[in-house]
Design an enzyme around this catalytic site. Structure first.
Site, PDB file in Angstrom:
ATOM      1  CG  HIS A  13      34.336  72.906  36.676  1.00 18.31           C
ATOM      2  ND1 HIS A  13      34.463  72.422  35.395  1.00 18.31           N
ATOM      3  CD2 HIS A  13      33.012  73.140  36.861  1.00 18.31           C
ATOM      4  CE1 HIS A  13      33.266  72.389  34.815  1.00 18.31           C
ATOM      5  NE2 HIS A  13      32.370  72.817  35.690  1.00 18.31           N
ATOM      6  CB  SER A  35      59.387  62.951  54.155  1.00 14.17           C
ATOM      7  OG  SER A  35      60.652  63.250  53.613  1.00 14.17           O
ATOM      8  CE  LYS A  56      55.215  66.324  52.835  1.00 14.84           C
ATOM      9  NZ  LYS A  56      55.903  66.014  51.602  1.00 14.84           N
ATOM     10  CD  GLU A  86      50.400  60.203  48.103  1.00 18.41           C
ATOM     11  OE1 GLU A  86      51.397  60.076  47.387  1.00 18.41           O
ATOM     12  OE2 GLU A  86      50.436  60.747  49.214  1.00 18.41           O
ATOM     13  CD  GLN A 130      47.617  27.879  31.442  1.00 18.21           C
ATOM     14  OE1 GLN A 130      47.195  26.745  31.335  1.00 18.21           O
ATOM     15  NE2 GLN A 130      48.903  28.161  31.316  1.00 18.21           N
ATOM     16  CE  LYS A 150      43.450  29.376  35.159  1.00 19.15           C
ATOM     17  NZ  LYS A 150      42.676  29.370  33.888  1.00 19.15           N
TER      18      LYS A 150
HETATM   19  N1  ARG Z   1      45.240  25.328  32.629  1.00 21.23           N
HETATM   20  C1  ARG Z   1      44.268  25.402  31.609  1.00 21.23           C
HETATM   21  C2  ARG Z   1      43.527  26.748  31.686  1.00 21.23           C
HETATM   22  O1  ARG Z   1      43.598  27.371  32.672  1.00 21.23           O
HETATM   23  C3  ARG Z   1      43.280  24.300  31.750  1.00 21.23           C
HETATM   24  C4  ARG Z   1      42.660  23.884  30.469  1.00 21.23           C
HETATM   25  C5  ARG Z   1      43.656  23.291  29.580  1.00 21.23           C
HETATM   26  N2  ARG Z   1      43.021  22.722  28.442  1.00 21.23           N
HETATM   27  C6  ARG Z   1      43.720  22.284  27.386  1.00 21.23           C
HETATM   28  N3  ARG Z   1      43.023  21.777  26.438  1.00 21.23           N
HETATM   29  N4  ARG Z   1      45.006  22.425  27.301  1.00 21.23           N
HETATM   30  O2  ARG Z   1      42.887  27.145  30.780  1.00 21.23           O
END
Ligand code: ARG
Length: 462
Positions: A159, A280, A286, A293, A325, A328
């Site tokens: 605590h 600072s 500072k 942070e 998509q 990613k």
């Molecule tokens: N750029 C697409 C992705 O990252 C690849 C697959 C696309 N597939 C499709 N049927 N349009 O998912």
């Protein structure tokens, strides 16, 4: 490069709108998958040759072409045109441009759906290895720092209130423990993702006699996915990976928070090297722990990616949908952020000093030995719950008189309990307490020493 026609453009009556081209593209971020895309395509081409879909000569052309494209991308010579939507299309179009007819056979028995699912898995395997290497380096940095403070004692807090004394080394060794679980979690995640979806096609596989085992073995996957409908849309491993990243970020954030507090003027426990502080623009005195942070702050972005990934998966109809998509963006974001935070944390740990004199000067404050005194009374035959009450009363008295427990006369103890004897003074004070911790894994000096030995043994093997 003159633009080769996309084969599916024949199906559509109009060229895509400029706005749509910009909206649908992933090339701006999935280009970092290029090596994996090329490795996957070479394996696929090799298999197509084994299965007699292409000749040896065509295979050679495809391989050479792909390797040239790989070099061009690495050397910054490749022109990325968003009209090709993604890295898969960009590379295939460049290949056809380069080698002609043979290039048009590469996509036999394959869809971008199984292709991208393969690429991310290949990328993630490598990314995890890099992350685990960074985790190991950070663990080693903590162990090395702990080795400097095996004889020093600090308060442990619960605590954020002074609780019990512990060895500084034991405190520092709490972090490699958390990081070890992070390391193992990545291993577990890798085990689940390490199967090849290649050959699942768009959703239902293919009527062509391709050999999924061949590409699986070439790409070092442990097996092949069992169901194409699941395989093209499974991104569980993406969510899991980002979760693993989130916990790493959480652990780093907690360390950062500790040290931000510890380097405040009020605590003065640690000194972060000047290299990792900022000043600072207004207050000349500072020395701010901005790196820590930011490690704490960036955790928010990693959590954000986790929520985004889970939300992308929610309520998508079976099977592949373009929503995927976006996966990613979030796996890259989480990985990049955590890799950078691991590097920064390691650098800070390698350059931080504990002000043991200042810490020691405050060890008499806050009754750190109160629990040990209650345990001493247990040793004299008093039930713990009763001992707890007795010490609570003694502490309250001490607070009034401005004394420490160790400064009470025997007579003062006896006014509350006659169980206390002369040996009580060997049990009081932070130093005595830390030496007396009896259980494995406790915050004592001996326990820290044995943890250091076992970490050094374990980490020297990685
Ligand atoms: N750029 C697409 C992705 O990252 C690849 C697959 C696309 N597939 C499709 N049927 N349009 O998912």
């Amino acid at each position: 490069m003159t633009k080769p026609e996309k084969s599916w453009e024949k199906r559509l009556s109009e060229a895509p709108d400029e706005l749509a081209i910009q909206f649908v593209e992933s090339l701006s971020y999935d280009r970092r998958l290029y090596k994996y895309d090329i490795v996957g395509s070479i394996a696929h081409a090799q298999m197509l040759c084994e299965q007699k879909f292409i000749t040896r000569d065509e295979l050679k052309k495809i391989k050479d072409g792909l390797l040239e494209i790989s070099d061009d991308i690495a050397n910054g010579k490749f022109v990325f045109d968003p009209v090709f939507e993604d890295i898969h299309m960009a590379i295939e179009a460049a290949l056809i441009q380069k080698i002609g007819e043979a290039g048009k056979k590469l996509h036999t028995g394959r869809s971008r759906n199984d292709q991208v699912a393969t690429d991310i898995r290949l990328w993630m395997r490598d990314e995890m290895e890099l992350m685990q290497a960074r985790i190991t380096l950070l663990q080693k940095a903590f162990v090395k720092l702990a080795e400097n403070y095996t004889q020093d004692i600090m308060p442990a807090y619960t605590h954020l209130q002074r609780a019990q004394p512990v060895s500084v080394a034991a405190y520092l060794l709490s972090f490699p423990e958390m990081l070890e679980r992070d390391f193992v979690r990545l291993d577990n995640c890798r085990r689940l993702l390490n199967v090849s979806p290649l050959g699942s096609g768009a959703v239902a596989g293919t009527t062509l006699a391709i050999d999924r085992q061949s590409t699986q073995q070439q790409l070092g996957f442990a097996g092949i996915t069992a169901n194409s409908i699941d395989a093209v849309s499974d991104r569980d491993f993406c969510a899991e990976f980002i979760f693993d990243c989130s916990l790493i970020a959480a652990h780093l954030s907690r360390m950062a928070e500790d040290w931000i507090i510890y380097c405040s003027g009020e605590f003065g426990f640690v000194r972060i090297d000047d290299k990792y502080c900022t000043s600072s623009s207004m207050m000349p005195q500072k020395r701010n722990p901005d790196m820590l942070e930011l490690i704490r702050g960036k955790t928010g972005m990693v959590y954000g990616s986790l929520v985004a990934m889970l939300t992308i998966l929610k309520a998508q109809p079976s099977t592949y949908n373009r929503d995927l998509q976006e996966d990613k963006i979030h796996v890259f974001n989480a990985a990049d952020t955590v890799q950078a935070c691991l590097d920064m944390s390691r650098a800070i740990v390698e350059h931080t000093h504990f002000d043991t004199r200042r810490i020691a000067a405050g060890l008499d404050e806050g009754f750190l030995d109160a629990t040990a005194l209650a345990e001493y009374l247990v040793g004299k035959g008093i039930p713990f719950r009763q001992a707890h009450g007795i010490v609570g009363k003694l502490v309250a008295d001490c607070e009034k008189s401005g004394k420490r427990l160790g400064q009470l006369e025997l007579a003062e103890f006896h006014a509350v309990t006659t169980a206390v004897e002369k040996d009580v003074y060997d049990h009081l004070g932070a130093g005595n307490v830390v030496r007396r911790y009896a259980t494995p894994g406790a915050g004592g000096i001996e326990q820290a020493a044995s943890q250091i030995a076992s970490w050094n043994d374990r980490l020297s093997k990685r």
